[in-house]
Motif scaffolding. Sequence first.
Motif, PDB file in Angstrom:
ATOM      1  N   GLY A 173      60.570  76.744  60.790  1.00 12.90           N
ATOM      2  CA  GLY A 173      61.838  76.282  61.348  1.00 12.90           C
ATOM      3  C   GLY A 173      62.403  77.248  62.368  1.00 12.90           C
ATOM      4  N   HIS A 174      61.918  78.485  62.341  1.00 15.87           N
ATOM      5  CA  HIS A 174      62.450  79.499  63.246  1.00 15.87           C
ATOM      6  C   HIS A 174      61.439  79.896  64.319  1.00 15.87           C
ATOM      7  CE1 HIS A 174      66.019  79.533  60.853  1.00 15.87           C
ATOM      8  NE2 HIS A 174      65.246  79.557  59.784  1.00 15.87           N
ATOM      9  N   VAL A 175      60.530  78.975  64.590  1.00 17.50           N
ATOM     10  CA  VAL A 175      59.664  79.118  65.761  1.00 17.50           C
ATOM     11  C   VAL A 175      60.451  78.612  66.972  1.00 17.50           C
ATOM     12  CG1 VAL A 175      57.591  78.205  66.896  1.00 17.50           C
ATOM     13  CG2 VAL A 175      57.519  78.871  64.479  1.00 17.50           C
TER      14      VAL A 175
ATOM     15  N   ARG B 129      71.895  79.346  69.953  1.00 14.88           N
ATOM     16  CA  ARG B 129      71.665  80.430  68.993  1.00 14.88           C
ATOM     17  C   ARG B 129      71.544  79.845  67.576  1.00 14.88           C
ATOM     18  NH1 ARG B 129      70.234  85.441  70.369  1.00 14.88           N
ATOM     19  NH2 ARG B 129      72.021  85.705  71.775  1.00 14.88           N
ATOM     20  N   CYS B 130      70.532  80.278  66.867  1.00 12.38           N
ATOM     21  CA  CYS B 130      70.291  79.824  65.494  1.00 12.38           C
ATOM     22  C   CYS B 130      70.912  80.808  64.504  1.00 12.38           C
ATOM     23  CB  CYS B 130      68.775  79.723  65.278  1.00 12.38           C
ATOM     24  SG  CYS B 130      68.272  79.283  63.601  1.00 12.38           S
ATOM     25  N   SER B 131      71.093  80.381  63.278  1.00 14.09           N
ATOM     26  CA  SER B 131      71.658  81.260  62.257  1.00 14.09           C
ATOM     27  C   SER B 131      70.758  82.457  61.970  1.00 14.09           C
ATOM     28  CB  SER B 131      71.904  80.481  60.960  1.00 14.09           C
ATOM     29  OG  SER B 131      70.686  79.957  60.463  1.00 14.09           O
ATOM     30  N   CYS B 132      69.490  82.392  62.368  1.00 10.30           N
ATOM     31  CA  CYS B 132      68.571  83.514  62.144  1.00 10.30           C
ATOM     32  C   CYS B 132      68.700  84.565  63.221  1.00 10.30           C
ATOM     33  CB  CYS B 132      67.127  83.007  62.077  1.00 10.30           C
ATOM     34  SG  CYS B 132      66.423  82.591  63.699  1.00 10.30           S
ATOM     35  N   GLY B 133      69.458  84.277  64.282  1.00  8.61           N
ATOM     36  CA  GLY B 133      69.639  85.228  65.366  1.00  8.61           C
ATOM     37  C   GLY B 133      68.829  84.906  66.605  1.00  8.61           C
TER      38      GLY B 133
ATOM     39  N   GLY C 297      66.948  78.629  70.151  1.00  8.04           N
ATOM     40  CA  GLY C 297      66.098  77.451  70.319  1.00  8.04           C
ATOM     41  C   GLY C 297      65.084  77.230  69.221  1.00  8.04           C
ATOM     42  N   CYS C 298      65.450  77.570  67.973  1.00 11.12           N
ATOM     43  CA  CYS C 298      64.515  77.395  66.865  1.00 11.12           C
ATOM     44  C   CYS C 298      64.260  75.908  66.598  1.00 11.12           C
ATOM     45  CB  CYS C 298      65.070  78.042  65.596  1.00 11.12           C
ATOM     46  SG  CYS C 298      65.170  79.841  65.691  1.00 11.12           S
ATOM     47  N   TRP C 299      63.054  75.613  66.117  1.00  6.09           N
ATOM     48  CA  TRP C 299      62.652  74.229  65.830  1.00  6.09           C
ATOM     49  C   TRP C 299      63.645  73.544  64.884  1.00  6.09           C
ATOM     50  CZ3 TRP C 299      58.534  72.265  61.970  1.00  6.09           C
ATOM     51  CH2 TRP C 299      58.123  70.966  62.321  1.00  6.09           C
TER      52      TRP C 299
HETATM   53 ZN   LIG Z   1      66.177  80.353  63.674  1.00  3.47          ZN
END
Ligand SMILES: [Zn+2]
Length: 304
Positions: A142-144, A152-156, A159-161
């Motif tokens: 999911g974070h590719v 921005r994704c919650s992982c930092g 554009g994460c999948w």
């Molecule tokens: Zn992510």
Amino acid sequence: MVVDLTQWSASDAVDAVASMIKGALADVCLSDGGARPVLGVALAAPGIVSRRGVLHYAPGLAWDSPDLHALLRRSLSDVLDPDSPVLVDNEANLATLAEQHYGVHPGVSDMVYVLADRGVGAGVLVDGRLFRGAHRSAGEVGHVTIHMDGPRCSCGKRGCWAMYVGLDALLDRIADGRRGRQSTSWPRGSPPTASDVAAAARRGDALAVEALTAVRSYLAAGIGNLVSMYDPDLVVLGGAVSTAFVDSVDALREETGSWLMGGQRLVDVRIELSTLGPDASRWGGVRAVLGQISQDARLLAPVG
Ligand SMILES: [Zn+2]
């Protein structure tokens, strides 16, 4: 049992889970005088879990590497034999175990199970065994990044999948569309679920069809990437998002075929929706506990 972890500290969340487990035990196991012993407990966690049950990282949770195994063991100390296994694993990995043993193609040895829910992760089965990586973080598909200039994704990362195929991505498309147009197809009141989106598309609702088509394109491209990475026999889509595609899995398969590299053939990889529904991780927990017990013959001794 499912808990909204963002509302809790790790310790309070484990206490809440332990309390629910005790309630279930009281109903199922202990009410008949303990004739049916508790064989073990497994906890599915959304993130990177160490071999010893420490949750090292979970996107969206401001927890500081809690030792979930120790917390759960302590919370259940009054109902659980000290020798009984307490297992903590990533939720997608447990769901993958469930699919391997109880799913659409039991016994499959090379599989990618995509758990697309509020978060998106995967379990990767290689030669019948879970591929965990050197630091137990394999499968965080999911974070590719699929858009380098994406949001921005919650992982930092950007554009994460997950931001394009997760449950929020699907339902946000519906919410945005409803704000922009009049639609009589959607009941007022509570926000729709993924199943509601599928039902609306079945009725021919243009907004639902648009949302599903858009998310399906991102799903297909990502699944094509996973096929290129792992060359599985089977890709299983689970989690709430999968329920939105009950009527359009053939379209998902066909579109995925357009994202395979030359030399790869769609006919060689089956793409299925999970039949285990939201219980996949739980069944995986059962399987993990049974697997642990089978390695520890002492726990198989007759009771009484
Ligand atoms: Zn992510």
